[in-house]
Scaffold this active site. Structure first.
Site, mmCIF file in Angstrom:
data_model
loop_
_atom_site.group_PDB
_atom_site.id
_atom_site.type_symbol
_atom_site.label_atom_id
_atom_site.label_comp_id
_atom_site.label_asym_id
_atom_site.label_seq_id
_atom_site.Cartn_x
_atom_site.Cartn_y
_atom_site.Cartn_z
ATOM 1 C CG MET A 200 -78.696 -28.864 -26.874
ATOM 2 S SD MET A 200 -80.287 -28.895 -26.029
ATOM 3 C CE MET A 200 -80.672 -30.641 -26.075
ATOM 4 C CE LYS A 290 -75.029 -43.177 -26.805
ATOM 5 N NZ LYS A 290 -76.021 -43.804 -25.936
ATOM 6 N NE ARG A 299 -77.128 -32.343 -34.419
ATOM 7 C CZ ARG A 299 -78.133 -33.140 -34.805
ATOM 8 N NH1 ARG A 299 -77.979 -34.439 -34.831
ATOM 9 N NH2 ARG A 299 -79.288 -32.631 -35.187
ATOM 10 C CG ASP A 301 -74.904 -37.182 -24.301
ATOM 11 O OD1 ASP A 301 -75.980 -37.099 -23.676
ATOM 12 O OD2 ASP A 301 -74.012 -38.005 -24.026
ATOM 13 N NE ARG A 364 -74.431 -43.647 -15.333
ATOM 14 C CZ ARG A 364 -75.427 -44.533 -15.366
ATOM 15 N NH1 ARG A 364 -75.552 -45.433 -14.417
ATOM 16 N NH2 ARG A 364 -76.295 -44.525 -16.354
HETATM 17 N N1 BES Z 1 -76.285 -39.907 -23.517
HETATM 18 C C1 BES Z 1 -76.801 -41.173 -23.206
HETATM 19 C C2 BES Z 1 -78.272 -41.142 -22.797
HETATM 20 C C3 BES Z 1 -79.261 -40.675 -23.816
HETATM 21 C C4 BES Z 1 -79.933 -41.583 -24.591
HETATM 22 C C5 BES Z 1 -79.566 -39.341 -23.951
HETATM 23 C C6 BES Z 1 -80.873 -41.154 -25.504
HETATM 24 C C7 BES Z 1 -80.501 -38.929 -24.868
HETATM 25 C C8 BES Z 1 -81.155 -39.833 -25.642
HETATM 26 C C9 BES Z 1 -76.022 -41.810 -22.058
HETATM 27 O O1 BES Z 1 -74.687 -41.466 -22.004
HETATM 28 C C10 BES Z 1 -76.114 -43.283 -22.218
HETATM 29 O O2 BES Z 1 -75.726 -43.752 -23.244
HETATM 30 N N2 BES Z 1 -76.655 -43.954 -21.241
HETATM 31 C C11 BES Z 1 -76.830 -45.358 -21.301
HETATM 32 C C12 BES Z 1 -76.632 -45.912 -19.924
HETATM 33 C C13 BES Z 1 -76.577 -47.419 -19.879
HETATM 34 C C14 BES Z 1 -75.340 -47.911 -20.580
HETATM 35 C C15 BES Z 1 -76.578 -47.867 -18.432
HETATM 36 C C16 BES Z 1 -78.262 -45.647 -21.793
HETATM 37 O O3 BES Z 1 -79.160 -44.898 -21.461
HETATM 38 O O4 BES Z 1 -78.422 -46.577 -22.554
HETATM 39 ZN ZN ZN Z 2 -73.441 -42.670 -23.210
HETATM 40 ZN ZN ZN Z 3 -74.196 -39.588 -22.833
#
Ligand code: BES
Ligand code: ZN
Ligand code: ZN
Length: 519
Positions: A200, A290, A299, A301, A364
């Protein structure tokens, strides 16, 4: 260290006395010793040495007890005192506070406090030995050698692959001969978590999908009862994993589907435990990019893939008597001319269509296809782990992994395992309430985000995954909140945490003892 009123001999021993190296095969520096000490039961009472501490005290004619009581106030939990020159085999002895003696399960905290205290104390003691640049340390089992080994091996771990100047390596050993099996088990549990931490923490240009798969393959190559399949993109296409592929195609780095078969069960036909892990080796968010601040943390994830694969490595090392299959869809989530665009509709392996409203909800999509595939193994249980939602971090922070499950039997095993490991879980809901919010897409069967945007984000993500599950024992672990450690877990340094690898290992151990649904 010099305190008023402390007698001469004792005060001399409290000071740093450079001693020639003795008793350690690794040359200069000698051997260190970490000993625990309990707080006194009553205020103002004498602190109590552990069994190993008592034995050492006898060896040095009572000087340890004398020093501890004269060198300062009683040692609080996690506080240390260093004594030099007490014994020729151990030029430096670190005494560390363990807290109260009979700490056990704390049912407010949902963990075994005694074990947590040992892990934390031993970690601090070993780091002190490292700061003294002593290359070997013997560790007091403190009445629970597994917890002590975990504290030592987790506490010393640091990712320093890419620095020219590294912290000195300290090798850890059990002090005394009792409990060596438990010690070894603790070492393996902790090394499992450290493997996940390593994968990780490593930069995304070092751990690409193929590098991840090869690293795990390498770790498993010595086990004759393990088969590793590194499935290339062409295989993923034949499997019709359209949701996974839609994410992967945004990146120049090819995707991999990693499949591990550990056959530790009495019969090859015993129903396996199937682990599935989200393996996004870098999540930029894709076209729904993001913010740049903190993006480097993405990194990690692939933490789901890292923890489940590391748990299998550990299960194999401990020769657990059950069959385990590990599945990890690995890719990057990048913006490019080929990337998913908001509004695109993709088709998962089971034929369900998904409208990709937000390309950052990519985990997902990978898991939808991996979960469909997981159903081809007649599993006893399917357990997936994923750094899935920021909302999970908002809900629980780093206190516990959120568990969404359709099975109380599975929940009980995960929960019981987590009480022992201290890497906690907390049950979360899988209500229809959330399902309705992801099954109401104008163009497709499903939407990849909840229709009320951020509300209950971890729960809508879990509800989405549930649409790809028909198995009656399934659990989704959202590990986004426990992905990294600042200073919350005292026996982990700052950085990627590798949680909840030990809970997954302990869960697998317990499942191998439970004959329910085994064949
Ligand atoms: N990998 C991220 C989630 C995440 C955020 C993991 C912070 C660890 C720390 C995930 O793929 C993501 O970006 N999810 C979005 C979903 C949203 C767009 C519905 C999120 O959590 O903002
Ligand atoms: Zn994401
Ligand atoms: Zn993600």
């Amino acid at each position: 260290m010099l305190l008023p009123g402390v007698r001469g001999a004792a005060s001399r021993l409290c000071r740093d006395l450079p001693l020639a190296c003795r008793g350690c095969s690794r040359g200069a520096g000698g051997k260190g010793l970490v000993l625990g000490i309990y707080s006194s039961e009553k205020d103002g009472g004498a602190a109590q040495l552990t069994t190993a501490g008592d034995a050492f005290d006898r060896l040095v004619s009572g000087r340890l007890r004398e020093l501890v009581s004269t060198c300062g106030p009683p040692l609080k939990k996690g506080k240390t005192r260093v004594f030099h020159g007490l014994h020729q085999d151990f030029p430096s002895v670190v005494v560390v506070g363990l807290g109260k003696k009979n700490a056990g399960i704390n049912d407010q905290e949902n963990w075994n406090e005694g074990k947590e205290n040992i892990r934390a104390a031993v970690a601090v003691g070993c780091r002190q030995i490292q700061d003294l640049e002593i290359p070997c340390v013997e560790v007091d089992p403190c009445g629970d050698a597994q917890a002590a080994a975990e504290g030592a091996v987790l506490g010393l771990h640091e990712y320093n692959e890419l620095k020219q100047k590294k912290k000195p390596v300290v090798t850890t050993q059990l002090h005394g001969s009792a409990e060596s099996e438990a010690w070894q088990k603790g070492v393996l549990y902790a090394e499992g978590q450290n493997l996940a931490r390593y994968l990780m923490e490593a930069p995304a240009n070092y751990i690409t999908p193929i590098k991840f798969a090869e690293h795990i393959e390498q770790k498993l190559k010595s086990f004759s009862n393990v088969k590793v399949h590194i499935r290339p993109e062409a295989w993923i296409v034949t499997q019709q994993m359209g949701a996974f592929l839609s994410v992967a195609k945004g990146s120049a780095e090819p995707p991999i589907f990693l499949e591990i078969h550990y056959s530790g069960g009495a019969n090859a036909s015993d129903r396996p435990l199937v682990f599935v892990g989200k393996g996004v080796t870098f999540d930029s968010g894709g076209v729904s990019l993001k913010p740049s601040s903190g993006m480097d943390a993405m990194r990690a994830d692939m933490g789901g893939a890292a923890t489940v694969c590391s748990a299998i490595v550990t299960a194999a090392a401990l020769n657990f008597p059950l069959n385990i299959i590990g599945l990890a869809p690995l890719c990057e989530n990048m913006p490019s001319g080929k990337a998913n665009k908001p509004g695109d509709v993709v088709r998962a392996k089971n034929g369900k269509t998904i409208q990709v409203y937000n390309t950052d909800a990519e985990g997902r999509l990978l898991l939808a296809d991996a979960l469909c595939y997981a159903h081809s193994f007649n599993a006893r249980a399917i357990v997936n782990a994923a750094t899935l939602t920021g909302a999970m971090d908002v809900a629980l922070g780093s206190a516990a992994t959120g568990v969404f499950t359709n099975s109380s039997w599975l929940w009980n095993h995960l929960y019981e395992a987590s009480v022992v490991t201290g890497d906690r879980v907390w049950r979360m809901p899988l209500f229809q309430h959330y399902t309705k919010q992801v099954t109401d897409s104008p163009l497709a069967d499903l939407s990849n985000i909840g229709k009320y945007s951020r509300a209950g984000g971890a729960c809508t993500a879990a509800a989405f995954l549930k649409e790809f599950v028909t198995a009656s024992h399934w659990a989704h672990l959202d590990i986004a909140g426990v992905m990294s450690n600042k200073d919350e877990v005292p026996y982990l340094r700052k950085g990627m945490a590798g949680r909840p690898t030990r809970t997954l290992v302990e869960f697998a151990a317990r499942l191998s003892q439970d004959s329910h649904n085994a064949t």
